[in-house]
Motif scaffolding. Structure first.
Motif, PDB file in Angstrom:
ATOM      1  N   LEU A 201      -6.944 -12.017  -9.877  1.00 45.27           N
ATOM      2  CA  LEU A 201      -7.854 -11.756  -8.760  1.00 45.27           C
ATOM      3  C   LEU A 201      -7.158 -10.974  -7.659  1.00 45.27           C
ATOM      4  CD1 LEU A 201      -9.611 -15.252  -8.484  1.00 45.27           C
ATOM      5  CD2 LEU A 201     -10.243 -13.273  -9.900  1.00 45.27           C
ATOM      6  N   LEU A 202      -5.915 -11.337  -7.402  1.00 47.84           N
ATOM      7  CA  LEU A 202      -5.143 -10.623  -6.384  1.00 47.84           C
ATOM      8  C   LEU A 202      -4.970  -9.152  -6.743  1.00 47.84           C
ATOM      9  CD1 LEU A 202      -2.472 -13.386  -5.808  1.00 47.84           C
ATOM     10  CD2 LEU A 202      -3.802 -12.346  -3.968  1.00 47.84           C
ATOM     11  N   PHE A 207     -12.071  -7.632  -5.836  1.00 44.39           N
ATOM     12  CA  PHE A 207     -12.077  -9.065  -5.546  1.00 44.39           C
ATOM     13  C   PHE A 207     -11.217  -9.372  -4.323  1.00 44.39           C
ATOM     14  CE2 PHE A 207     -11.488 -13.577  -5.838  1.00 44.39           C
ATOM     15  CZ  PHE A 207     -12.663 -14.034  -6.424  1.00 44.39           C
ATOM     16  N   ASP A 208     -10.092  -8.700  -4.221  1.00 47.25           N
ATOM     17  CA  ASP A 208      -9.227  -8.874  -3.047  1.00 47.25           C
ATOM     18  C   ASP A 208      -9.997  -8.519  -1.774  1.00 47.25           C
ATOM     19  OD1 ASP A 208      -6.574  -9.119  -1.671  1.00 47.25           O
ATOM     20  OD2 ASP A 208      -6.888  -6.970  -1.354  1.00 47.25           O
ATOM     21  N   ALA A 209     -10.763  -7.446  -1.832  1.00 49.19           N
ATOM     22  CA  ALA A 209     -11.553  -7.044  -0.668  1.00 49.19           C
ATOM     23  C   ALA A 209     -12.655  -8.066  -0.385  1.00 49.19           C
ATOM     24  CB  ALA A 209     -12.156  -5.665  -0.908  1.00 49.19           C
ATOM     25  N   TRP A 210     -13.251  -8.626  -1.439  1.00 46.78           N
ATOM     26  CA  TRP A 210     -14.301  -9.634  -1.253  1.00 46.78           C
ATOM     27  C   TRP A 210     -13.733 -10.870  -0.552  1.00 46.78           C
ATOM     28  CZ3 TRP A 210     -14.727 -14.685  -2.978  1.00 46.78           C
ATOM     29  CH2 TRP A 210     -15.949 -15.304  -2.707  1.00 46.78           C
ATOM     30  N   VAL A 211     -12.568 -11.357  -1.003  1.00 41.76           N
ATOM     31  CA  VAL A 211     -11.953 -12.543  -0.386  1.00 41.76           C
ATOM     32  C   VAL A 211     -11.684 -12.277   1.092  1.00 41.76           C
ATOM     33  CG1 VAL A 211      -9.871 -13.975  -0.299  1.00 41.76           C
ATOM     34  CG2 VAL A 211     -10.947 -13.471  -2.502  1.00 41.76           C
ATOM     35  N   LYS A 212     -11.100 -11.146   1.383  1.00 40.44           N
ATOM     36  CA  LYS A 212     -10.759 -10.833   2.776  1.00 40.44           C
ATOM     37  C   LYS A 212     -12.008 -10.626   3.629  1.00 40.44           C
ATOM     38  CE  LYS A 212      -6.264  -8.930   1.526  1.00 40.44           C
ATOM     39  NZ  LYS A 212      -5.469  -7.699   1.260  1.00 40.44           N
ATOM     40  N   GLY A 213     -13.062 -10.094   3.039  1.00 40.90           N
ATOM     41  CA  GLY A 213     -14.292  -9.916   3.783  1.00 40.90           C
ATOM     42  C   GLY A 213     -15.077 -11.200   3.957  1.00 40.90           C
ATOM     43  N   ARG A 214     -14.987 -12.092   2.973  1.00 33.95           N
ATOM     44  CA  ARG A 214     -15.757 -13.341   2.994  1.00 33.95           C
ATOM     45  C   ARG A 214     -15.086 -14.413   3.846  1.00 33.95           C
ATOM     46  NH1 ARG A 214     -18.039 -17.317   3.402  1.00 33.95           N
ATOM     47  NH2 ARG A 214     -19.418 -18.467   2.004  1.00 33.95           N
ATOM     48  N   THR A 215     -13.776 -14.311   4.032  1.00 38.72           N
ATOM     49  CA  THR A 215     -13.006 -15.313   4.760  1.00 38.72           C
ATOM     50  C   THR A 215     -12.820 -14.881   6.216  1.00 38.72           C
ATOM     51  OG1 THR A 215     -11.783 -15.790   2.724  1.00 38.72           O
ATOM     52  CG2 THR A 215     -10.843 -16.624   4.777  1.00 38.72           C
ATOM     53  N   ARG A 219      -7.876 -12.929   5.201  1.00 36.11           N
ATOM     54  CA  ARG A 219      -6.703 -12.895   4.333  1.00 36.11           C
ATOM     55  C   ARG A 219      -6.758 -14.062   3.350  1.00 36.11           C
ATOM     56  NH1 ARG A 219      -2.951 -16.827   5.670  1.00 36.11           N
ATOM     57  NH2 ARG A 219      -3.090 -17.736   7.768  1.00 36.11           N
ATOM     58  N   TRP A 220      -5.895 -14.005   2.341  1.00 39.46           N
ATOM     59  CA  TRP A 220      -5.696 -15.122   1.422  1.00 39.46           C
ATOM     60  C   TRP A 220      -4.828 -16.181   2.103  1.00 39.46           C
ATOM     61  CZ3 TRP A 220      -6.887 -14.976  -4.097  1.00 39.46           C
ATOM     62  CH2 TRP A 220      -7.530 -13.796  -4.486  1.00 39.46           C
TER      63      TRP A 220
END
Length: 256
Positions: A201-202, A207-215, A219-220
């Protein structure tokens, strides 16, 4: 406020799946707070290497190589700890695996492997730890590791989501039965963390952009960011906290 509330000196903590990843970070954090450790995994070489690194940092460490999904192996492991005079005061049920596959393609074997590793193991190891905590009559701490998927589903991880939802309710069920014995059972729900289990995923830009945008934190999370919550739940500071799940997710569950 005195920091002695968070002092784990004189306590022994078993962290399942602690030879790497989140479990290794949590184990080191508990050790730094004063606890002796029992490092667990299924790979003896990896367990030995993790234990060696912790000992080199001055910590007292025992090794327990066993499969947390195998009831007979769990029983034997606790019998060996009993024979060695190692008494578990703190248990962290951390062992887990992931499977990413559309639900219509998940086999019964796939399903059972994920459920057994992520949920049934917490019951098996938790039961044996609690039996001994109750018999010793001095209480104890059990911390189950859930996930943001204890609350939210996501496509292609149905067995994992089901298991982590079960962790939330298992935590409450354990608290309902064991709180009267001064055993506090709580859970931690990590968000998306920088671990090897998440490497694919990283490495996926979308997916990395989704995590950073959703959080909200954009950031992770880092594995060591679970340590403070773990030490709190393992310590006297959480003496009247029971059946709760604390999310360490950068705010992900708080927003749409």
């Amino acid at each position: 406020m005195s920091t002695t509330l968070f002092d784990l000196s004189g306590r022994t903590a078993l962290v399942t799946g602690s030879s790497r990843g989140l479990g290794q970070a949590i184990a080191r954090g508990l050790a730094d707070a004063g606890a002796s450790l029992v490092v667990n995994g299924t790979d003896a070489a990896r367990v030995g290497a993790a234990a060696k690194a912790l000992r080199e940092s001055g910590h007292v460490v025992h090794e327990a190589t066993f499969d947390v999904t195998d009831e007979a192996a769990v029983l034997r492991a606790f019998e060996r700890l009993d024979a060695a005079g190692v008494e578990i005061d703190i248990l962290v049920n951390n062992a887990g695996i992931q499977l990413r596959k559309p639900l219509v393609d998940v086999s019964a074997d796939d399903w059972n492997k994920v459920i057994n590793t992520n949920l049934t193991s917490a019951f098996l190891v938790g039961r044996e730890a609690a039996r001994r905590m109750i018999a010793r009559q001095r209480g104890g701490k059990i911390i189950n590791i859930g996930s943001v998927t204890s609350e939210l589903a996501r496509a292609t991880v149905a067995p994992y989501t089901t298991a982590k939802g079960g962790i939330k309710m298992l935590t409450r069920a354990m608290a309902a039965e064991w709180a009267e014995h001064d055993i506090q059972v709580n859970a931690i729900g990590p968000g998306y963390m920088l671990t090897e289990m998440n490497r694919a995923l990283l490495d996926n830009p979308s997916f990395d952009a989704w995590v950073k945008g959703r959080t909200p934190a954009r950031r992770w999370g880092r594995p060591d960011e679970l340590i403070g919550t773990a030490v709190y739940l393992a310590s006297a500071a959480s003496g009247y906290v029971n059946g709760q799940m604390i999310y360490v997710d950068g705010g992900m569950l708080s927003v749409l």
